[in-house]
Design an enzyme around this catalytic site. Structure first.
Site, short mmCIF file in Angstrom:
data_model
loop_
_atom_site.label_atom_id
_atom_site.label_comp_id
_atom_site.label_asym_id
_atom_site.label_seq_id
_atom_site.Cartn_x
_atom_site.Cartn_y
_atom_site.Cartn_z
N ASP A 15 29.96 3.30 54.72
CA ASP A 15 29.48 3.35 56.10
C ASP A 15 28.04 3.87 56.17
O ASP A 15 27.73 4.81 56.91
CB ASP A 15 30.38 4.22 56.98
CG ASP A 15 31.85 3.95 56.77
OD1 ASP A 15 32.21 2.76 56.60
OD2 ASP A 15 32.65 4.90 56.79
N GLU A 196 34.75 -3.62 64.06
CA GLU A 196 34.24 -2.24 63.99
C GLU A 196 32.86 -2.26 63.36
O GLU A 196 32.29 -3.32 63.08
CB GLU A 196 35.20 -1.36 63.17
CG GLU A 196 35.32 -1.76 61.71
CD GLU A 196 36.26 -0.88 60.91
OE1 GLU A 196 37.07 -0.15 61.52
OE2 GLU A 196 36.19 -0.92 59.66
N HIS A 260 30.26 -2.76 57.18
CA HIS A 260 29.77 -1.54 57.84
C HIS A 260 28.29 -1.30 57.53
O HIS A 260 27.91 -0.33 56.90
CB HIS A 260 30.60 -0.32 57.48
CG HIS A 260 30.50 0.72 58.56
ND1 HIS A 260 31.59 1.18 59.25
CD2 HIS A 260 29.42 1.34 59.10
CE1 HIS A 260 31.19 2.08 60.16
NE2 HIS A 260 29.87 2.18 60.08
N ARG A 294 33.36 2.75 47.22
CA ARG A 294 32.54 1.90 48.08
C ARG A 294 31.11 2.38 47.93
O ARG A 294 30.84 3.58 48.10
CB ARG A 294 33.02 1.96 49.53
CG ARG A 294 34.36 1.30 49.76
CD ARG A 294 34.76 1.30 51.21
NE ARG A 294 35.12 2.65 51.69
CZ ARG A 294 35.41 2.94 52.95
NH1 ARG A 294 35.36 1.98 53.87
NH2 ARG A 294 35.75 4.16 53.30
#
Length: 319
Positions: A15, A196, A260, A294
């Site tokens: 993110d 999202e 993201h 990630r």
């Protein structure tokens, strides 16, 4: 900065959010422990790789903001620094809501940060932030400030939609929420029905809104909405969704579940850069949400002959 297919910019940071202000770059992201907000600063993007990472805030011991600290974003609004983030409650870990921090001075790395509490809805809005809500991002357009966020709705298997509102203050909405996208297509409905991670890109008088869809494993991908010049950002019909995702898993490159993202200008202000996270392993051990692998990567955004953005791993940068 050189082209490179699959070299992470910063490892184990999901993110990601990169912000340019006053000749400096600031980087924040979700950390794998989901328990704090961190920030790096440097004069160059490459300098962020080795810059000291400072912890600005740590989760509460109990109650609201005591679990699942996710997706911080740093913004400068009318001369002051703010961080938007989501957090849950140890007693109800999915009771996640968006919160705001404010910096009491001009230096976000050195000055004190204080809590402003949860992002507040507008008077008469009985819907915003009443359920699982996260991924708030702020942008300015024609002299006004707006926020876009993800919030779940429905009964049974709940659906994560994206909503927009105008801001009255950095921590308070001025208008009721407007739904601008819901998971319409099959690629938005893998595992969970999800929209999202919104991010705004401005180019040639258009606004582009990227978002992430589906569960957080290999099916995670990026979608795109477009607002034409002079479009009304609070009119849901003004936002047009691209039928297919714009960035998806590439098994040949071993890049899985891209998403993201956010956008930032290059150091010479000539290029738009897309900063996103991706996995490099197809097989994920345990729940994908809690897998730390990630990584943040950066690609250059190119534009087609109609001026619309094209996202391609061919344009990944080694920084």
């Amino acid at each position: 900065m050189n082209n490179k297919d699959n070299t992470p910019f910063i490892t184990q940071r999901a993110d990601p959010y990169l912000y340019k202000e006053g000749g400096r770059y600031y980087f924040t992201a979700s950390v794998p422990t989901y328990d704090r907000i961190v920030l790096r600063g440097a004069k160059t993007i490459s300098g962020l790789k080795t810059a000291e990472e400072k912890t600005l805030w740590v989760k509460h011991e109990s109650g609201p903001q005591s679990e699942h600290v996710w997706a911080p974003e740093i913004h400068k609004i009318e001369g002051a620094w703010y961080i938007y983030y989501a957090a849950g409650d140890k007693d109800d870990v999915w009771e996640i809501r968006p919160y705001v921090l404010k910096c009491l001075g001009p230096d976000p790395l050195e000055d004190e940060w204080v809590e402003m509490g949860m992002l507040k809805s507008a008077p008469g809005d009985d819907f915003s932030f009443k359920a699982f809500s996260l991924d708030a991002t702020v942008f300015s357009y024609k002299g006004e400030h707006y926020v876009i966020w993800a919030e779940k709705t429905g009964v049974g298997k709940m659906i994560s939609n994206l909503y927009i509102a105008r801001l009255a203050a950095p921590d308070r909405l001025a208008t009721a929420q407007v739904l601008i996208t819901t998971p319409d297509y099959d690629w938005e409905r893998v595992g969970f029905w999800v929209n999202e991670g919104p991010a705004i890109l401005k180019h040639n008088d258009r606004l582009y809104l990227t978002f992430s869809a589906s569960e957080t494993g290999t099916s995670y991908c990026m979608g795109l909405l477009t607002l034409e010049e002079n479009g009304d950002v609070l009119d849901p019909k003004a936002w047009v969704k691209t039928r297919e995702p714009v960035l998806v898993t590439d098994e040949k490159r071993q890049l899985y579940g891209p998403g993201h993202n956010t956008f930032v200008k290059s150091e010479d202000d000539q290029d738009d850069l897309c900063v996103y996270h991706v996995r490099q392993e197809k097989e994920i051990t345990g729940n994908p949400l809690y897998n730390p692998k990630r990584h943040t990567m950066i690609m250059k955004v190119v534009y087609d002959k109609e001026g619309r953005p094209v996202f391609s791993f061919d344009n990944n940068l080694e920084i």
